[in-house]
Design an enzyme around this catalytic site. Structure first.
Site, mmCIF file in Angstrom:
data_model
loop_
_atom_site.group_PDB
_atom_site.id
_atom_site.type_symbol
_atom_site.label_atom_id
_atom_site.label_comp_id
_atom_site.label_asym_id
_atom_site.label_seq_id
_atom_site.Cartn_x
_atom_site.Cartn_y
_atom_site.Cartn_z
ATOM 1 N N ASP A 58 0.920 -1.414 -0.004
ATOM 2 C CA ASP A 58 0.029 0.126 -0.041
ATOM 3 C C ASP A 58 0.859 1.200 0.132
ATOM 4 O OD1 ASP A 58 -3.054 0.810 1.578
ATOM 5 O OD2 ASP A 58 -1.804 2.201 0.936
ATOM 6 N N ASP A 109 -3.957 2.085 -5.021
ATOM 7 C CA ASP A 109 -2.678 2.292 -4.302
ATOM 8 C C ASP A 109 -2.284 1.134 -3.545
ATOM 9 O OD1 ASP A 109 -4.049 2.955 -2.081
ATOM 10 O OD2 ASP A 109 -2.575 3.967 -1.274
ATOM 11 N N GLU A 110 -3.062 -0.192 -3.952
ATOM 12 C CA GLU A 110 -2.978 -1.240 -2.887
ATOM 13 C C GLU A 110 -3.226 -2.335 -3.717
ATOM 14 O OE1 GLU A 110 -5.776 -2.327 1.047
ATOM 15 O OE2 GLU A 110 -6.317 -0.804 -0.211
#
Ligand code: TTP
Ligand code: MG
Length: 413
Positions: free
Chosen positions: A16, A111-112
């Site tokens: 992340d 973002d993960e």
């Protein structure tokens, strides 16, 4: 081969990015480093914070907080309106980097992601070493730090990455999962919502260790099967596989005009631009289309969609554009009226035949040309290479990041 690895031998990574939107802004503007910064809404507006830097979090700022309150808590905070295109672009780059390491990537958000690196030791060394390389590559290409958790399953990997932020790397060795989770509060367990947490607290359960120790019949009675599942996760048992997304079945781009359009040249130019985007997306995925679709919405919102089957599968700008133009001609022949929205799609996809033959055909030459164009655009932006047709769009649309910013940005895929 990997399916034979038992669950407790897996190496699952959760990665992340740290304060993602702020990090992207800092990469363009290093003077924002080390300061309280928040992205979201304009200062003084009624918006909410989308992302607060770690410096700003010390003042209590967090995602979802009204800007007005954030300004009160931290008057020195720098507020940035933010630009979603920039974050989408950085996100695409992030996920591309991950896929360079393994196809077993399950994207969770911008973002993960989860990665399954089981069995990759001969290739990358131990999972922690692979994680270090992935982190370094993200810093090199995006100037953004990431936090990584590594464990035998998704739950523990995610909890681990949350606990080592920012710029962290935390590996929970096999067999240590339950001990790692035991002291943590209920809220730290992904998938455990507020309502369930409150119900559990009502039963005197405050930590994951206590949840893990609850007798199964009680959990079953109070929370049903979901309670049993949570209890398994709280024990660090989680055999869920990392699931890469199903391959995309079609690619499309569309845009609504700032004003309804009667000018055929403008329709053609926009169609050309959208087609180039679709063709570039196809090439980036190593796909070719056997079907081109055109979508038109007239000023009165009537919407039509027409398809054209290609004789040969293609990812060529020109071939797709010709098909799109034929469809546009037919559609406007039937009904000539102002157009509100135009879109183009490529469907019925097949893997691209990437072999260049020994004696290049015109198709091979075209393919090498497009590859060169794609490389240039990857470096200098989409507008680095333009046809006469698309250039005229410059008068209509503002440019941002070396690309046209259409009213409905072509994010639909
Ligand atoms: P997160 O990964 O949840 O948060 P973050 O990256 O800002 O911070 P960290 O991971 O270091 O704790 O979300 C990723 C991005 O998604 C975030 O930068 C902004 C956006 N986002 C919103 O727009 N609204 C929200 O409510 C949340 C939580 C995130
Ligand atoms: Mg994040």
């Amino acid at each position: 081969m990997r399916t034979s690895v038992p669950h407790h031998g897996r190496r699952i990574l959760h990665i992340d990015l740290d304060a993602f939107f702020v990090a992207v802004e800092r990469a363009r503007n290093p003077s924002l480093r080390g300061k309280p910064v928040a992205v979201g809404g304009e200062a003084g507006s009624r918006g909410v914070v989308a992302c607060a830097s770690y410096e700003a979090r010390r003042y209590g700022l967090k995602a979802g907080m009204p800007i007005a309150l954030a300004m009160k808590l931290c008057p020195d905070c720098i507020f940035i309106p933010g630009a979603f295109e920039r974050y989408a672009q950085a996100s695409a780059c992030f996920h591309r980097i991950l896929r360079d390491f393994t196809p077993d990537v399950e994207p969770l958000s911008l973002d993960e992601a989860f990665l399954d690196l089981t069995g990759f030791e001969p290739h990358y060394g131990p999972a922690a070493e692979a994680a270090t390389r992935i982190k370094a590559r993200i810093v090199r290409e995006l100037d953004v730090t990431a936090s990584v958790g590594i464990a035998t399953g998704k739950t523990v990997a995610k909890v681990a990455s949350d606990r080592c932020k920012p710029d962290g790397l935390l590996e929970v060795p096999p067999g240590q999962e339950a001990a790692f989770l035991a002291p943590l509060p209920l809220d730290d367990l992904p998938g455990l919502g507020d309502t369930t947490a409150n119900a559990l607290r009502g039963l005197g359960v405050a930590t994951l260790g206590q949840l893990a120790a609850m007798p199964a019949p009680v959990l079953r009675q109070r929370l049903g099967w979901y309670g049993l599942l949570l209890s398994e996760w709280a024990k660090g048992r989680d055999s869920r596989p990392v699931l890469p997304p199903a391959p995309q079945k079609s690619f499309s781009r569309e845009t609504t005009f700032p004003q309804d359009v009667a000018d055929r040249d403008l329709l053609r130019a926009t169609l050309r631009y959208l087609t180039e985007r679709v063709a570039a997306a196809l090439r980036a995925e190593g796909k070719e289309a056997r079907c081109v679709a055109l979508k038109l919405r007239y000023a009165d919102f009537t919407t039509i969609s027409r398809q054209h089957a290609l004789r040969h599968p293609s990812a060529s700008d020109d071939a797709l554009f010709q098909a799109g133009m034929a469809l546009l001609g037919q559609a406007l022949g039937k009904r000539w009226d102002k157009v509100r929205l135009i879109g183009v799609g490529a469907a019925d996809l097949v893997p691209a035949d990437l072999q260049l033959s020994l004696f290049p055909t015109s198709r091979d030459r075209e393919l090498s040309l497009y590859r060169a164009v794609d490389r240039l655009r990857a470096r200098y932006g989409f507008l680095a290479v333009q046809t006469g047709l698309t250039q005229r769009l410059g008068r209509l649309y503002p440019q941002e990041n070396e690309d046209y910013r259409l009213k409905t940005s072509a994010l639909s895929r």
